[in-house]
Scaffold this active site. Structure first.
Site, PDB file in Angstrom:
ATOM      1  N   HIS A 124      28.540  41.357  49.061  1.00 52.86           N
ATOM      2  CA  HIS A 124      29.460  40.417  48.414  1.00 52.86           C
ATOM      3  C   HIS A 124      30.666  40.272  49.343  1.00 52.86           C
ATOM      4  O   HIS A 124      31.004  41.196  50.081  1.00 52.86           O
ATOM      5  CB  HIS A 124      29.879  41.047  47.084  1.00 52.86           C
ATOM      6  CG  HIS A 124      30.712  40.193  46.189  1.00 52.86           C
ATOM      7  ND1 HIS A 124      32.054  39.985  46.399  1.00 52.86           N
ATOM      8  CD2 HIS A 124      30.406  39.517  45.057  1.00 52.86           C
ATOM      9  CE1 HIS A 124      32.542  39.222  45.431  1.00 52.86           C
ATOM     10  NE2 HIS A 124      31.552  38.918  44.605  1.00 52.86           N
ATOM     11  N   ASP A 201      29.735  49.906  47.405  1.00 49.79           N
ATOM     12  CA  ASP A 201      30.104  48.945  46.370  1.00 49.79           C
ATOM     13  C   ASP A 201      29.145  49.137  45.188  1.00 49.79           C
ATOM     14  O   ASP A 201      27.964  48.788  45.262  1.00 49.79           O
ATOM     15  CB  ASP A 201      29.980  47.538  46.976  1.00 49.79           C
ATOM     16  CG  ASP A 201      30.219  46.432  45.961  1.00 49.79           C
ATOM     17  OD1 ASP A 201      30.251  46.718  44.743  1.00 49.79           O
ATOM     18  OD2 ASP A 201      30.356  45.270  46.390  1.00 49.79           O
ATOM     19  N   GLN A 204      27.351  46.317  41.020  1.00 53.17           N
ATOM     20  CA  GLN A 204      26.123  45.880  40.340  1.00 53.17           C
ATOM     21  C   GLN A 204      25.197  47.049  39.984  1.00 53.17           C
ATOM     22  O   GLN A 204      24.168  46.841  39.353  1.00 53.17           O
ATOM     23  CB  GLN A 204      25.356  44.867  41.205  1.00 53.17           C
ATOM     24  CG  GLN A 204      26.093  43.571  41.460  1.00 53.17           C
ATOM     25  CD  GLN A 204      26.288  42.724  40.205  1.00 53.17           C
ATOM     26  OE1 GLN A 204      25.598  42.897  39.194  1.00 53.17           O
ATOM     27  NE2 GLN A 204      27.227  41.792  40.255  1.00 53.17           N
ATOM     28  N   LYS A 227      32.136  44.463  34.495  1.00 61.24           N
ATOM     29  CA  LYS A 227      30.685  44.385  34.656  1.00 61.24           C
ATOM     30  C   LYS A 227      29.966  45.513  33.916  1.00 61.24           C
ATOM     31  O   LYS A 227      28.746  45.579  33.890  1.00 61.24           O
ATOM     32  CB  LYS A 227      30.309  44.406  36.143  1.00 61.24           C
ATOM     33  CG  LYS A 227      30.799  43.153  36.893  1.00 61.24           C
ATOM     34  CD  LYS A 227      30.249  43.117  38.284  1.00 61.24           C
ATOM     35  CE  LYS A 227      30.994  42.172  39.196  1.00 61.24           C
ATOM     36  NZ  LYS A 227      30.655  40.761  39.002  1.00 61.24           N
ATOM     37  N   CYS A 365      29.204  34.427  46.140  1.00 65.88           N
ATOM     38  CA  CYS A 365      30.125  35.191  47.017  1.00 65.88           C
ATOM     39  C   CYS A 365      29.355  36.000  48.043  1.00 65.88           C
ATOM     40  O   CYS A 365      29.716  37.145  48.345  1.00 65.88           O
ATOM     41  CB  CYS A 365      31.045  36.095  46.214  1.00 65.88           C
ATOM     42  SG  CYS A 365      32.138  35.212  45.114  1.00 65.88           S
TER      43      CYS A 365
HETATM   44  C1  LIG Z   1      28.249  43.393  44.450  1.00 66.05           C
HETATM   45  C2  LIG Z   1      29.628  42.959  44.067  1.00 66.05           C
HETATM   46  N1  LIG Z   1      30.676  43.450  44.722  1.00 66.05           N
HETATM   47  C3  LIG Z   1      31.925  43.117  44.409  1.00 66.05           C
HETATM   48  C4  LIG Z   1      32.196  42.218  43.414  1.00 66.05           C
HETATM   49  C5  LIG Z   1      33.613  41.861  43.128  1.00 66.05           C
HETATM   50  O1  LIG Z   1      34.007  42.355  41.893  1.00 66.05           O
HETATM   51  P1  LIG Z   1      35.419  41.961  41.270  1.00 66.05           P
HETATM   52  O2  LIG Z   1      35.519  40.461  41.356  1.00 66.05           O
HETATM   53  O3  LIG Z   1      35.342  42.455  39.878  1.00 66.05           O
HETATM   54  O4  LIG Z   1      36.465  42.644  42.088  1.00 66.05           O
HETATM   55  C6  LIG Z   1      31.144  41.653  42.696  1.00 66.05           C
HETATM   56  C7  LIG Z   1      31.385  40.645  41.656  1.00 66.05           C
HETATM   57  O5  LIG Z   1      30.602  39.761  41.426  1.00 66.05           O
HETATM   58  C8  LIG Z   1      29.823  42.036  43.037  1.00 66.05           C
HETATM   59  O6  LIG Z   1      28.765  41.517  42.399  1.00 66.05           O
END
Ligand SMILES: Cc1ncc(COP(=O)(O)O)c(C=O)c1O
Length: 407
Positions: A124, A201, A204, A227, A365
């Site tokens: 992401h 990260d 997910q 999430k 993203c």
């Molecule tokens: C894999 C992953 N990393 C990071 C993020 C970013 O999360 P946040 O917008 O809650 O900071 C997301 C959000 O869709 C994501 O799916």
């Protein structure tokens, strides 16, 4: 684990699902973007504002004490949720994005010009851009860990990718586009063998299965509360205590200091050193309630239910002419990215919304991954434990109709 209610009973806690959109019962298949919140989370936050609201860590009166114990009690629940070694290792952030920026900033003093940061191609943007910004600042280099055709990480590539100059490896635990579950333990072991710091990260992964940061042995792990059935505006950075101790603060202000004078300022102990200003108190209370909620349920049963929905969806996709699944790893969470020949993903999204079905479309993203896949974007249906087999059937009835009418 205590009460062990069935998944169909748990669904009753999500009142938002009980409504019509465009004259049809709502089907929410966008939980990878943000999950819905059970009544218990909303109620805990309401009760906090109605009964306990005050600023934290002041100790001057009863409401302040109650707010502090709600806030710090939630931190203890996160320690348990991730199996961290200590509460000093749990930093509240705005979410995964802020957590990644905090780590990238904090690791800057460890890097020199020409050093390398490895990032996977399926990240992401939240786990790409902070590293690019850091690399730009230091004169470091971002290197890419590749993805196979079916959406797995090419772990063996690390043998050649990691060099004496590699300092950081940033990788997702689960892809938000492909759903692939990455073998993080193996990746971390390879990185550790070369003294490379690992930043994972977990945005997910945490919604779908139990994570144990000590078993993974990663240095940093981040997730977003929205999430995992909690509120927006808050997330968590886990970091190993020794590394967090060594890192400079991210932001300056109240709460993060020990003593301030014009001659010099000293910083607070962990975890407060990284929590400048009044923190997200009601949100932390909401996180505590979300974790209680998950703990009171049978997570293995939730996981099995989601996997059954995914299997059903993959099977039904074979009946839609021109439908192509993106991401076919044998080890994935219930996220289904797809394309239908002759239809733009955003049109699929709009047409499904007319049927009351909410999915996500676009680049998710993850533009570098889209570029690699050679697609402008995908349609993505993501499932949570509160979804049902009937809803998956309705999705495919709607897709079949769209496919017949528009291609
Ligand atoms: C894999 C992953 N990393 C990071 C993020 C970013 O999360 P946040 O917008 O809650 O900071 C997301 C959000 O869709 C994501 O799916």
């Amino acid at each position: 684990m205590s009460t062990q209610r069935s998944v169909s009973e748990l669904r009753q806690d999500f009142k938002i699902l009980d409504q019509e959109i465009n004259g049809k019962p709502l089907i929410y298949f966008d939980s990878a973007a943000s999950t819905q919140k059970p009544e218990q989370v909303v109620e805990a936050m309401r009760a906090y504002y109605y009964n306990d609201n005050a600023n934290v860590h002041r100790g001057a009166h009863t409401l302040g004490d109650r707010a502090t114990s709600g806030f710090e009690g939630a931190r203890d629940k996160v320690v348990h949720f991730l199996n961290a070694a200590s509460r000093k290792e749990i930093i509240w952030t705005k979410g995964t994005t802020e957590a990644m920026n905090l780590v990238a900033n904090g690791l800057a003093p460890r890097l020199n010009k020409g050093d390398e940061i490895i990032v996977s191609r399926m990240e992401h943007h939240a786990n790409i851009v902070p590293w690019q910004m850091l690399a730009e600042r230091i004169g470091a280099v971002v290197k890419v860990l590749d993805v196979s055709e079916n959406g797995d990480i090419l772990v063996e590539q690390l043998d050649t990718l990691i060099t004496a100059k590699t300092k950081i490896l940033a990788c997702t635990h689960v892809s938000n586009v492909l759903g692939t579950i990455i073998p993080i333990k193996e990746i971390v072991a390879r990185a550790k063998a070369n003294n490379v710091i690992t930043v994972i990260d977990g945005a997910q992964a945490t919604p779908h299965f139990k994570v144990d940061v000590q078993a993974l042995d990663c240095d940093f792990y981040a997730f977003s509360a929205h999430k995992i059935f909690g509120p927006t505006g808050i997330g968590v950075l886990y970091g190993k205590e020794a590394l967090l101790e060594e890192m400079p603060p991210y932001q300056g202000g109240g709460e993060m200091i020990e003593r301030v004078s014009f001659e010099g300022t000293t910083f607070n102990q962990l975890p407060y050193k990284f929590e400048a200003g009044t923190p997200p108190i009601s949100q932390a209370v909401g996180v505590g309630a979300a974790l209680d909620y998950l703990n009171s349920a049978d997570r293995k049963a939730m996981e099995a239910h989601e996997q059954a929905l995914l299997t059903q969806a993959i099977e039904l996709s074979k009946g839609i002419p021109g439908m192509r699944l993106i991401g076919e790893s044998s080890n994935k969470v219930a996220v289904m990215s797809f394309l239908i020949e002759g239809l733009h993903p955003s049109d699929i999204g709009t047409l499904l919304d007319q049927q009351g079905i909410g999915i996500r479309t676009g680049h998710h993203c993850a533009m570098p991954l889209m570029e690699y896949l050679g697609v402008p974007g995908t349609a993505r249906a993501s499932f949570a434990f509160y979804n049902t087999a009937e809803e998956v059937e309705r999705l495919f009835e709607a897709l079949a109709k769209i496919q017949r009418m528009f291609t």
